[in-house]
Design a protein around this motif. Structure first.
Motif, PDB file in Angstrom:
ATOM      1  N   GLU A 158       0.831  -1.206   0.000  1.00 25.54           N
ATOM      2  CA  GLU A 158       0.000   0.000   0.000  1.00 25.54           C
ATOM      3  C   GLU A 158       0.863   1.253   0.000  1.00 25.54           C
ATOM      4  N   GLU A 161       2.234   2.034  -3.516  1.00 21.26           N
ATOM      5  CA  GLU A 161       1.259   2.694  -4.373  1.00 21.26           C
ATOM      6  C   GLU A 161       1.131   4.171  -4.010  1.00 21.26           C
ATOM      7  N   GLU A 162       1.142   4.461  -2.725  1.00 21.95           N
ATOM      8  CA  GLU A 162       1.074   5.859  -2.286  1.00 21.95           C
ATOM      9  C   GLU A 162       2.308   6.633  -2.721  1.00 21.95           C
ATOM     10  N   GLN A 163       3.466   5.983  -2.683  1.00 21.60           N
ATOM     11  CA  GLN A 163       4.704   6.623  -3.121  1.00 21.60           C
ATOM     12  C   GLN A 163       4.666   6.943  -4.606  1.00 21.60           C
ATOM     13  N   PHE A 164       4.184   6.003  -5.391  1.00 23.15           N
ATOM     14  CA  PHE A 164       4.054   6.245  -6.838  1.00 23.15           C
ATOM     15  C   PHE A 164       3.140   7.450  -7.090  1.00 23.15           C
ATOM     16  N   GLU A 165       2.014   7.496  -6.393  1.00 23.33           N
ATOM     17  CA  GLU A 165       1.069   8.605  -6.570  1.00 23.33           C
ATOM     18  C   GLU A 165       1.703   9.931  -6.141  1.00 23.33           C
ATOM     19  N   TYR A 166       2.440   9.894  -5.053  1.00 20.34           N
ATOM     20  CA  TYR A 166       3.064  11.107  -4.526  1.00 20.34           C
ATOM     21  C   TYR A 166       4.069  11.683  -5.514  1.00 20.34           C
ATOM     22  N   TYR A 167       4.953  10.838  -6.016  1.00 18.15           N
ATOM     23  CA  TYR A 167       5.984  11.338  -6.927  1.00 18.15           C
ATOM     24  C   TYR A 167       5.420  11.671  -8.306  1.00 18.15           C
ATOM     25  N   GLU A 168       4.375  10.973  -8.724  1.00 17.46           N
ATOM     26  CA  GLU A 168       3.718  11.335  -9.978  1.00 17.46           C
ATOM     27  C   GLU A 168       3.071  12.711  -9.879  1.00 17.46           C
ATOM     28  N   GLN A 169       2.566  13.043  -8.693  1.00 19.80           N
ATOM     29  CA  GLN A 169       1.985  14.371  -8.490  1.00 19.80           C
ATOM     30  C   GLN A 169       3.045  15.447  -8.687  1.00 19.80           C
ATOM     31  N   LYS A 173       4.436  11.553 -15.149  1.00 19.52           N
ATOM     32  CA  LYS A 173       4.536  10.126 -15.445  1.00 19.52           C
ATOM     33  C   LYS A 173       5.944   9.621 -15.150  1.00 19.52           C
ATOM     34  N   LYS A 179      10.579   4.360 -11.325  1.00 21.99           N
ATOM     35  CA  LYS A 179       9.763   3.409 -10.568  1.00 21.99           C
ATOM     36  C   LYS A 179      10.636   2.414  -9.823  1.00 21.99           C
TER      37      LYS A 179
END
Length: 287
Positions: A158, A161-169, A173, A179
C-alpha cells in the motif's frame, strides 16, 4: 518533493491550532478560519465550557497571528531554498540539512504554544479530563486495530502505491528507472507504524499521570503538562528515533537519485509544484 503539511493528532484537544493545510485549493480558507473550524475537531475529544472555548480561541488567534508573521515566511524561505538546491548542484548533505531544518517548524509551534495550552488544560474539570483521555485512548485503539488488520507485506504494498502517486503528483509520469528507484527505497523502508503507536500510548500515559495526580499544585500541573505537549521526542523509543533517522536518509537519497533522472518536462513539473506552494503561502501571508 516537499511533504504536505497535514493536521496533527496530538494528546490534547487544544492542539487544534496545528490544523494548517498548505497544499490544497482551500488552504487560505482553512487557515484564515482556523478558530472556527477547530471547534469541530475539538468536539470529537472534549466538551469545553464557554470560558474555556473563549480561552482556546484566544490561544488560536494569538498563535495564528504569530505563525502568519514569523513561521509562514520561514516555510516560504525553506521551499525557495530547496527549489534552489533542486535547480543547481544538488548534494545529499545540503539537501538533508535543509529538510531537517524545515521539519523543525512543527517544534517551533509547540515551543510557542505549549504553556498557554497547559494553562487551559489546568482549567478542565475531572469529568472533562476523563472524557479527553478516554476519547484519545479510543482514537489510539482504533488506529492500532486498523494497523493490525494488514500484514507487513500489505502495508508495504500500500505504501508503494502511495509513493508512486506522490511522486507522480510532483514529476508527472514515471519512467521505469524512476519506478525502480522508488520501489527499491520502499523495500528498504522500515515500517515504524507499531513504534509510532507505542509512542502515542506512552505520551498519553504521561498525560494521564498529570491529569489524574491530585497531589500536585496547579503550577506543577502546568509545568508537567507543558512538558508532555512540547517534548515529543522524550516519549519516543530509541528504536523509533533510529528508524526515523534511517528512513529520513532513505528519503533524502531517493530525492537525490531521482533528481538525476528527470527530463526537462519532469523538471518543469517539479518547479511548478514549488511555485504553487510558494504562491499558496504568499496568499495566506497576505490575507
Amino acid at each position: 518533493m516537499l511533504n504536505n503539511l497535514k493536521a496533527k493528532k496530538v494528546i490534547n484537544a487544544c492542539f487544534a491550532i496545528s490544523m494548517v493545510f498548505l497544499c490544497s485549493c482551500s488552504a487560505s480558507f482553512t487557515y484564515n478560519n482556523l478558530s472556527w473550524l477547530s471547534s469541530f475537531w475539538v468536539d470529537d475529544y472534549i466538551d469545553l465550557n464557554k470560558t474555556q472555548n473563549k480561552q482556546l480561541k484566544q490561544i488560536i488567534n494569538t498563535t495564528q497571528a504569530w505563525h502568519r508573521s514569523t513561521q509562514l515566511p520561514a516555510y516560504k524561505q525553506d521551499i525557495q531554498n530547496i527549489k534552489a538546491l533542486f535547480n543547481n548542484t544538488l548534494s545529499i548533505d545540503q539537501l538533508k540539512e535543509q529538510v531537517v531544518f524545515a521539519k523543525k517548524h512543527w517544534q517551533n509551534l509547540l515551543e510557542y504554544a505549549h504553556m498557554p495550552l497547559a494553562e487551559l488544560g489546568a482549567t478542565l474539570s475531572s469529568e472533562q479530563r476523563e472524557e479527553l483521555l478516554n476519547n484519545i485512548q479510543i482514537k489510539i485503539n482504533d488506529e492500532r486495530e486498523e494497523f493490525n488488520e494488514q500484514t507487513p507485506l500489505e502495508r508495504k504494498s500500500e505504501r508503494l502505491e502511495e509513493q508512486f502517486e506522490y511522486y507522480e503528483q510532483w514529476i508527472g509520469k514515471l519512467n521505469k528507472q524512476q519506478k525502480a528507484l522508488i520501489k527499491s527505497t520502499n523495500e528498504q523502508h522500515q515500517d515504524s507504524g507499531a513504534l509510532w503507536l507505542e509512542y502515542k500510548q506512552t505520551r498519553l500515559n504521561a498525560a494521564k499521570q498529570v491529569f489524574t495526580n491530585a497531589e500536585i499544585t496547579k503550577k506543577e500541573f502546568i509545568n508537567q503538562l507543558s512538558t508532555v505537549i512540547k517534548e515529543r521526542e522524550l516519549y519516543m523509543s530509541d528504536a523509533l528515533l533510529k528508524t526515523n533517522e534511517a528512513n529520513l536518509d532513505l528519503y533524502i537519497n531517493l530525492l537525490y537519485e531521482l533528481n538525476s533522472t528527470l527530463n526537462d518536462k519532469q523538471r518543469q513539473s517539479v518547479n511548478d509544484q514549488f511555485d504553487e506552494l510558494i504562491e499558496t503561502l504568499n496568499d495566506i501571508i497576505e490575507n
